[in-house]
Design a protein around this motif. Sequence first.
Motif, PDB file in Angstrom:
ATOM      1  N   GLY A 180     -19.270  14.400 -32.937  1.00  0.00           N
ATOM      2  CA  GLY A 180     -19.117  15.846 -32.523  1.00  0.00           C
ATOM      3  C   GLY A 180     -19.903  16.217 -31.318  1.00  0.00           C
ATOM      4  O   GLY A 180     -20.049  17.287 -30.905  1.00  0.00           O
ATOM      5  N   SER A 181     -20.265  15.154 -30.361  1.00  0.00           N
ATOM      6  CA  SER A 181     -21.133  15.652 -29.361  1.00  0.00           C
ATOM      7  C   SER A 181     -20.537  16.413 -28.334  1.00  0.00           C
ATOM      8  O   SER A 181     -21.057  17.180 -27.575  1.00  0.00           O
ATOM      9  CB  SER A 181     -21.776  14.323 -28.924  1.00  0.00           C
ATOM     10  OG  SER A 181     -20.520  13.583 -28.342  1.00  0.00           O
ATOM     11  N   ARG A 182     -19.084  16.150 -28.200  1.00  0.00           N
ATOM     12  CA  ARG A 182     -18.506  17.238 -27.080  1.00  0.00           C
ATOM     13  C   ARG A 182     -18.595  18.441 -27.413  1.00  0.00           C
ATOM     14  O   ARG A 182     -19.097  19.214 -26.418  1.00  0.00           O
ATOM     15  CB  ARG A 182     -17.079  16.772 -27.031  1.00  0.00           C
ATOM     16  CG  ARG A 182     -16.114  17.382 -25.966  1.00  0.00           C
ATOM     17  CD  ARG A 182     -14.681  17.237 -26.019  1.00  0.00           C
ATOM     18  NE  ARG A 182     -14.510  17.973 -27.074  1.00  0.00           N
ATOM     19  CZ  ARG A 182     -13.306  18.178 -27.813  1.00  0.00           C
ATOM     20  NH1 ARG A 182     -12.353  17.617 -26.904  1.00  0.00           N
ATOM     21  NH2 ARG A 182     -12.901  18.933 -28.631  1.00  0.00           N
ATOM     22  N   SER A 183     -18.639  19.033 -28.655  1.00  0.00           N
ATOM     23  CA  SER A 183     -18.576  20.299 -28.924  1.00  0.00           C
ATOM     24  C   SER A 183     -20.258  20.933 -28.690  1.00  0.00           C
ATOM     25  O   SER A 183     -20.313  22.057 -28.367  1.00  0.00           O
ATOM     26  CB  SER A 183     -18.033  20.597 -30.241  1.00  0.00           C
ATOM     27  OG  SER A 183     -16.787  20.536 -30.397  1.00  0.00           O
ATOM     28  N   LEU A 263      -6.541  22.784 -37.604  1.00  0.00           N
ATOM     29  CA  LEU A 263      -5.708  22.443 -36.739  1.00  0.00           C
ATOM     30  C   LEU A 263      -4.887  21.181 -36.601  1.00  0.00           C
ATOM     31  O   LEU A 263      -4.019  20.837 -35.703  1.00  0.00           O
ATOM     32  CB  LEU A 263      -6.531  22.279 -35.403  1.00  0.00           C
ATOM     33  CG  LEU A 263      -7.636  23.320 -35.015  1.00  0.00           C
ATOM     34  CD1 LEU A 263      -8.304  23.186 -33.859  1.00  0.00           C
ATOM     35  CD2 LEU A 263      -6.854  24.646 -34.665  1.00  0.00           C
ATOM     36  N   THR A 264      -4.915  20.328 -37.985  1.00  0.00           N
ATOM     37  CA  THR A 264      -3.934  19.296 -38.282  1.00  0.00           C
ATOM     38  C   THR A 264      -3.484  19.379 -39.351  1.00  0.00           C
ATOM     39  O   THR A 264      -4.119  20.121 -40.515  1.00  0.00           O
ATOM     40  CB  THR A 264      -5.317  17.924 -38.091  1.00  0.00           C
ATOM     41  OG1 THR A 264      -5.892  18.151 -39.173  1.00  0.00           O
ATOM     42  CG2 THR A 264      -5.745  17.849 -36.818  1.00  0.00           C
ATOM     43  N   ALA A 304     -13.072  28.105 -26.613  1.00  0.00           N
ATOM     44  CA  ALA A 304     -14.150  28.238 -27.745  1.00  0.00           C
ATOM     45  C   ALA A 304     -13.440  27.723 -28.913  1.00  0.00           C
ATOM     46  O   ALA A 304     -14.110  27.049 -29.685  1.00  0.00           O
ATOM     47  CB  ALA A 304     -14.235  29.823 -27.840  1.00  0.00           C
ATOM     48  N   TYR A 305     -12.177  27.988 -29.379  1.00  0.00           N
ATOM     49  CA  TYR A 305     -11.599  27.402 -30.425  1.00  0.00           C
ATOM     50  C   TYR A 305     -11.539  26.039 -30.616  1.00  0.00           C
ATOM     51  O   TYR A 305     -11.665  25.321 -31.456  1.00  0.00           O
ATOM     52  CB  TYR A 305     -10.232  28.202 -30.688  1.00  0.00           C
ATOM     53  CG  TYR A 305     -10.119  29.552 -31.225  1.00  0.00           C
ATOM     54  CD1 TYR A 305     -10.999  29.788 -32.413  1.00  0.00           C
ATOM     55  CD2 TYR A 305      -9.488  30.630 -30.474  1.00  0.00           C
ATOM     56  CE1 TYR A 305     -10.843  31.221 -32.555  1.00  0.00           C
ATOM     57  CE2 TYR A 305      -9.216  31.910 -30.820  1.00  0.00           C
ATOM     58  CZ  TYR A 305     -10.087  32.288 -31.932  1.00  0.00           C
ATOM     59  OH  TYR A 305     -10.095  33.720 -32.326  1.00  0.00           O
ATOM     60  N   VAL A 306     -11.261  25.450 -29.404  1.00  0.00           N
ATOM     61  CA  VAL A 306     -11.048  23.911 -29.283  1.00  0.00           C
ATOM     62  C   VAL A 306     -12.445  23.157 -29.872  1.00  0.00           C
ATOM     63  O   VAL A 306     -12.601  22.373 -30.374  1.00  0.00           O
ATOM     64  CB  VAL A 306     -10.585  23.482 -27.980  1.00  0.00           C
ATOM     65  CG1 VAL A 306     -11.163  22.024 -27.747  1.00  0.00           C
ATOM     66  CG2 VAL A 306      -9.272  23.862 -27.534  1.00  0.00           C
ATOM     67  N   ASN A 307     -13.341  23.941 -29.380  1.00  0.00           N
ATOM     68  CA  ASN A 307     -15.068  23.393 -29.691  1.00  0.00           C
ATOM     69  C   ASN A 307     -15.401  24.324 -31.085  1.00  0.00           C
ATOM     70  O   ASN A 307     -16.727  24.265 -31.139  1.00  0.00           O
ATOM     71  CB  ASN A 307     -15.866  23.802 -28.610  1.00  0.00           C
ATOM     72  CG  ASN A 307     -15.550  22.699 -27.545  1.00  0.00           C
ATOM     73  OD1 ASN A 307     -15.691  21.634 -27.720  1.00  0.00           O
ATOM     74  ND2 ASN A 307     -14.736  23.365 -26.406  1.00  0.00           N
ATOM     75  N   GLY A 308     -14.583  24.883 -32.010  1.00  0.00           N
ATOM     76  CA  GLY A 308     -14.921  25.645 -32.829  1.00  0.00           C
ATOM     77  C   GLY A 308     -15.454  24.891 -34.354  1.00  0.00           C
ATOM     78  O   GLY A 308     -15.948  25.451 -35.153  1.00  0.00           O
ATOM     79  N   CYS A 309     -15.342  23.525 -34.287  1.00  0.00           N
ATOM     80  CA  CYS A 309     -15.895  22.713 -35.387  1.00  0.00           C
ATOM     81  C   CYS A 309     -17.048  21.789 -35.038  1.00  0.00           C
ATOM     82  O   CYS A 309     -16.915  21.043 -34.085  1.00  0.00           O
ATOM     83  CB  CYS A 309     -14.717  21.855 -35.908  1.00  0.00           C
ATOM     84  SG  CYS A 309     -14.815  20.878 -37.326  1.00  0.00           S
TER      85      CYS A 309
END
Length: 430
Positions: A180-183, A263-264, A304-309
């Motif tokens: 989860g490093s990207r978020s 999202l999935t 923001a939502y793309v990185n919301g997890c």
Amino acid sequence: MSDLRSGAVTYGQLSVLRSLETHGPDHQSVANLVSVWEVPFGVGAAQVMDAWLQLVEAHESLRTMYELGIPTPKQKVHPYRPSKVAVVELAEDSFSAALQVGATSAVEPIDIETDLPWRAFVTTYQGDALYLVTVIHHVAADNGALRVLEEQFGRLLDGGVLGPVVQPLEMAQAQQEESGSRSIRHWIEVWDQLAPSDRDPADPSERRRASLYSLEALTAAQALSKQLKISVQSVVLGVGALALARLKQTERVTFALMAANRLTDRWVPLVSSLNQFAPVTVAIAEEADPLEYLRSGYLQSMSAYVNGCYDVDALKAGLQQAGRQEADPTAFAKHFNFLGDVDFEPDAGSSLHTGIQWRSSTQRSGPNFHLAVATGKGLLIGVGASCDYLEGNLPAVLAASIEAGLVNIAGGSATSLGAVSLDALPQRTV
């Protein structure tokens, strides 16, 4: 299914647990979510109880308790055992009477360390089952999960079966296996852009909510959504930020968006809390073109939502390593939540159509401002605020301003945000 199972919590569960630490021990009941589901005519109380207990058996989050006195919380899934579902006879045959049963129960906190995270009641009138009322702790369910449960409840009452379901421990394992490093990097990079005054409410005054229901506002929001190819909720968020900034005479506002994280296909039917905060800072420039302003806000929201997890504990550690001493990355003074479909269509004579409907609250912690919207035949706009932040009738003024802003921007005559009138529509009494 006979033995207790334990494991790591999901990112969504961790966010709820860390947010509750911010609320403190005296405000734990804020996490209790109330649902009222109608029972078809002719279905008896015993069948309603059985349907609910089948859901409890199927979904492990409804049988999970939490170990909290350790650095990283754990979830403990208990084996299914039949539980008591109370029967409550209502004084009248009405949705509001059933809702009051849930509201009364929700005032009492649920101890998720020692108790199941739910309470359930079959409400009857003159012996006939009318509604199943549930009070479920937010760590066990979010709005998406409640919709899953309601659909499955109806299916069971109709003689259907549930089939296989996905469980929170599966999500926790998948999240442990993914990086989860990207978020985390994203939030560390944008953290300095957040408005400091919108980070922690520190406001113990009473909260209350002013709501309106507007056919005109939904038509306007849908027209802008179609024209700009952006979501309706993003349009409402943009106009809400404009109205709040103008009322409070500020040039930027940070909202904690509620990321649903479904999202999935795999996680859509999961009964648990997947919600996490995805903060966005909206900058208001009165000379900006209204349409470009709304489009820019949409792009910010999607990022923001793309990185919301994400792991809130990892974010806290990352912020500290970057020199930002954040006490709580989940603490935000202003929330925005798109609730999806309205619970029910207001009656023709309801004050929601031409005026404002108020709802009081005993809550004295958490956000000092909460903009919540839902859609049906019209747009439901709810402005929740603390008395210290928006005094008097200002929550109602703001709700009416959002309605007017949507209609006036969709009208196309304003060439700048400064030219957008936020005066209440003639048919709206505030």
